[in-house]
Scaffold this active site. Structure first.
Site, PDB file in Angstrom:
ATOM      1  N   SER A 185       0.719  -1.219   0.031  1.00 45.20           N
ATOM      2  CA  SER A 185      -0.086   0.058   0.009  1.00 45.20           C
ATOM      3  C   SER A 185       0.907   1.247   0.149  1.00 45.20           C
ATOM      4  O   SER A 185       0.204   2.276  -0.408  1.00 45.20           O
ATOM      5  CB  SER A 185      -0.807   0.043   1.123  1.00 45.20           C
ATOM      6  OG  SER A 185      -2.023  -0.937   1.079  1.00 45.20           O
ATOM      7  N   LYS A 232       0.363   3.412  -2.735  1.00 41.24           N
ATOM      8  CA  LYS A 232      -0.827   4.318  -3.090  1.00 41.24           C
ATOM      9  C   LYS A 232      -0.528   6.034  -3.087  1.00 41.24           C
ATOM     10  O   LYS A 232      -0.906   6.820  -3.681  1.00 41.24           O
ATOM     11  CB  LYS A 232      -1.692   4.199  -1.980  1.00 41.24           C
ATOM     12  CG  LYS A 232      -2.431   2.899  -2.448  1.00 41.24           C
ATOM     13  CD  LYS A 232      -3.221   2.197  -0.953  1.00 41.24           C
ATOM     14  CE  LYS A 232      -3.724   0.708  -1.528  1.00 41.24           C
ATOM     15  NZ  LYS A 232      -4.406  -0.110  -0.510  1.00 41.24           N
ATOM     16  N   TYR A 282      -4.034  -2.605 -10.463  1.00 42.21           N
ATOM     17  CA  TYR A 282      -3.988  -2.194  -8.916  1.00 42.21           C
ATOM     18  C   TYR A 282      -2.846  -3.454  -8.215  1.00 42.21           C
ATOM     19  O   TYR A 282      -1.877  -3.119  -7.562  1.00 42.21           O
ATOM     20  CB  TYR A 282      -5.121  -2.280  -8.249  1.00 42.21           C
ATOM     21  CG  TYR A 282      -5.438  -2.484  -6.733  1.00 42.21           C
ATOM     22  CD1 TYR A 282      -4.895  -1.274  -5.967  1.00 42.21           C
ATOM     23  CD2 TYR A 282      -5.441  -3.556  -6.052  1.00 42.21           C
ATOM     24  CE1 TYR A 282      -4.916  -1.364  -4.540  1.00 42.21           C
ATOM     25  CE2 TYR A 282      -5.310  -3.639  -4.561  1.00 42.21           C
ATOM     26  CZ  TYR A 282      -5.126  -2.271  -3.900  1.00 42.21           C
ATOM     27  OH  TYR A 282      -5.061  -2.559  -2.387  1.00 42.21           O
ATOM     28  N   TYR A 290      -4.137   3.904   7.844  1.00 42.79           N
ATOM     29  CA  TYR A 290      -5.482   3.289   8.105  1.00 42.79           C
ATOM     30  C   TYR A 290      -6.205   3.850   9.481  1.00 42.79           C
ATOM     31  O   TYR A 290      -5.867   4.800  10.037  1.00 42.79           O
ATOM     32  CB  TYR A 290      -5.425   2.003   7.885  1.00 42.79           C
ATOM     33  CG  TYR A 290      -4.764   1.342   6.424  1.00 42.79           C
ATOM     34  CD1 TYR A 290      -5.372   1.885   5.402  1.00 42.79           C
ATOM     35  CD2 TYR A 290      -3.691   0.845   6.652  1.00 42.79           C
ATOM     36  CE1 TYR A 290      -4.407   1.497   4.378  1.00 42.79           C
ATOM     37  CE2 TYR A 290      -2.947   0.587   5.612  1.00 42.79           C
ATOM     38  CZ  TYR A 290      -3.409   0.972   4.234  1.00 42.79           C
ATOM     39  OH  TYR A 290      -2.653   0.905   3.261  1.00 42.79           O
ATOM     40  N   VAL A 328       1.348  -3.765   3.902  1.00 43.65           N
ATOM     41  CA  VAL A 328       1.240  -4.899   4.585  1.00 43.65           C
ATOM     42  C   VAL A 328       2.660  -5.963   4.074  1.00 43.65           C
ATOM     43  O   VAL A 328       2.809  -6.728   4.813  1.00 43.65           O
ATOM     44  CB  VAL A 328       0.184  -5.864   4.076  1.00 43.65           C
ATOM     45  CG1 VAL A 328      -1.103  -5.266   4.770  1.00 43.65           C
ATOM     46  CG2 VAL A 328      -0.111  -6.170   2.568  1.00 43.65           C
TER      47      VAL A 328
HETATM   48  O1  DON Z   1      -5.018  -4.888  -1.658  1.00 45.33           O
HETATM   49  C1  DON Z   1      -4.151  -5.292  -0.659  1.00 45.33           C
HETATM   50  O2  DON Z   1      -4.845  -5.841   0.348  1.00 45.33           O
HETATM   51  C2  DON Z   1      -2.799  -5.386  -0.561  1.00 45.33           C
HETATM   52  N1  DON Z   1      -2.251  -5.332  -1.991  1.00 45.33           N
HETATM   53  C3  DON Z   1      -2.376  -3.886  -0.196  1.00 45.33           C
HETATM   54  C4  DON Z   1      -2.915  -3.844   1.424  1.00 45.33           C
HETATM   55  C5  DON Z   1      -1.878  -2.865   2.295  1.00 45.33           C
HETATM   56  O3  DON Z   1      -0.766  -3.112   1.916  1.00 45.33           O
HETATM   57  C6  DON Z   1      -2.747  -2.217   3.056  1.00 45.33           C
HETATM   58  N2  DON Z   1      -1.476  -1.962   4.201  1.00 45.33           N
HETATM   59  N3  DON Z   1      -1.313  -1.784   5.317  1.00 45.33           N
END
Ligand code: DON
Length: 316
Positions: free
Chosen positions: A70, A73, A197, A249, A267
C-alpha cells in the site's frame, strides 16, 4: 540513544535503531492473506533516510527489496492527480476512514465513494483513473517507469510472484471493486483495474529506493536539479496531509500521536515517511501489528522522531 540536535548525527541514530531492532524478540506477524508475503523473513529490519539535498543514510537491511504494497498508493495518487487534477475528488474522499484498509461496510452506506485514496477501494478508483483508456500492461509499464524515475534507479521492478499470488487470492478486493462498479464509480472492467492495482502493490523496493522515491514530497514537489517539478507544491502538501490523516488506516491517529511524521504503510512491512523541508524516510520489518502496520518499522519511526525532533507537531 543519540541526542536530538539541530543537525542530527543520522548515521549514529540509524545504527543505534537498527541494533536495537535486531535484538527485539516481539516482531509481529507476517501478512498471510497474500500467500507469497507469508514467506518474508521476520528477522529482517532496514531503515534509510534521505535528507534534502543530501545522500542516503542507511542501516540494517536497507538494500533488500521488499513488497511495497500500500505504500505505492502515495505514488499512484501523485500520478492520478497529474492525469485528472482535482476531478479525482468527485470519486474519492479525503477523510480518514477509521476502518481497516479492506473494509467493505463503509463503502456500501457511502454509495461506492471511498473515504480516501489510501484505503483499498480508494486506491482501486485511483487505478481506474490511471488506467484511463490504456491496456493494463501498458499502464503497469508506465507506472514502473515512474517509480524508477522518482527513485533514480532503473533496477526497480515488480515481484511477479507477489502479483500472481494476490491475483489468485484477491476476493475481497474484487468484492470492493464490483461494488464500486455497481455504483458507477469504476469506468473500466473490474479485472483490468485490479490487474493494474495488484501489480502496483507488487512493486518491490528497498528502504533506500523508497526513501529516494519520496524526496519530491519532502521538497514541495521538486527533485533537486530538475527544471520541472514532479507535482505542484500545493499538491505535494495535500498528499502529505493525507499521509498524516489516512496513511496508517485506522492507526493513523495513534501514529500521529506517537510519532508525528506523515507516513504511509504497506502490508509488506514497510513504512514511508516524509518530513517536509527535511527528509524522506523508509523503514521495513515484515512483522505486522493487529492493524496491519509493521510493528518494528513504526517503533523505528518513533525513535527516529525522538532523536531528531522531526515530529511535524513540534519537538518531542
Ligand atoms: O490490496 C491489498 O490488500 C494489498 N495489495 C495492499 C494492502 C496494504 O498494504 C494495506 N496496508 N497496510
Amino acid at each position: 540513544m543519540a541526542r536530538r540536535s539541530h543537525k542530527p548525527d543520522l548515521e549514529a541514530i540509524l545504527d543505534d535503531i537498527a541494533d536495537r531492532m535486531a535484538s527485539e524478540s516481539e516482531r509481529g506477524k507476517v501478512a498471510d492473506y497474500i500467500p507469497e508475503l507469508a514467506k518474508a523473513n521476520l528477522n529482517r529490519f532496514g531503515i534509510a533516510v534521505v535528507p534534502i539535498g543530501g545522500a542516503p543514510v542507511v542501516a540494517g537491511d536497507a538494500d533488500e527489496p521488499f513488497s511495497v504494497q500500500s505504500i505505492v498508493k502515495v505514488f499512484t495518487l501523485t500520478l492520478a492527480l497529474e492525469r485528472v487534477g482535482s476531478g479525482i475528488w468527485a470519486r474519492v474522499g479525503r477523510e480518514p476512514s477509521g476502518d481497516p484498509f479492506n473494509s467493505i461496510v463503509q463503502l456500501e452506506y457511502e454509495h461506492g465513494i471511498p473515504r480516501n485514496p489510501f484505503i483499498n477501494p480508494g486506491a482501486i478508483v485511483v487505478a481506474d483513473i490511471i488506467l484511463g483508456k490504456r491496456e493494463p500492461q501498458a499502464a503497469i509499464e508506465e507506472f514502473v517507469s515512474l517509480c524508477r524515475r522518482f527513485a533514480c534507479d532503473e533496477s526497480i521492478g515488480i515481484d511477479a510472484d507477489v502479483a500472481a499470488s494476490e491475483i489468485a487470492t484477491g476476493a475481497r478486493n474484487r468484492a470492493l471493486a464490483h461494488f464500486m462498479a455497481a455504483e458507477g464509480n469504476l469506468k473500466n472492467p473490474v479485472e483490468d483495474v485490479l490487474e493494474l492495482y495488484f501489480n502496483q502493490c507488487a512493486v518491490a523496493m528497498s528502504c533506500r529506493q523508497l526513501a529516494m522515491s519520496a524526496r519530491f514530497l519532502a521538497s514541495a514537489g521538486r527533485l533537486e536539479g530538475d527544471d520541472d517539478p514532479i507535482i505542484t507544491a500545493e499538491r505535494a502538501r495535500r498528499i502529505v496531509a493525507l499521509m498524516v490523516t489516512c496513511g496508517l488506516y485506522d492507526a493513523s491517529g495513534e501514529f500521529a500521536f506517537r510519532v508525528g511524521i506523515p507516513a504511509k504503510s504497506g502490508v509488506g512491512g514497510g513504512i514511508l515517511g516524509v518530513v517536509p523541508g527535511r527528509a524522506s524516510i523508509a523503514a521495513w520489518c515484515p512483522g505486522l501489528d493487529e492493524k496491519g502496520n509493521s510493528l518494528l518499522a513504526a517503533r523505528a519511526f518513533e525513535e527516529l522522531a525522538r532523536a531528531t525532533g522531526w515530529s511535524i507537531f513540534g519537538v518531542l
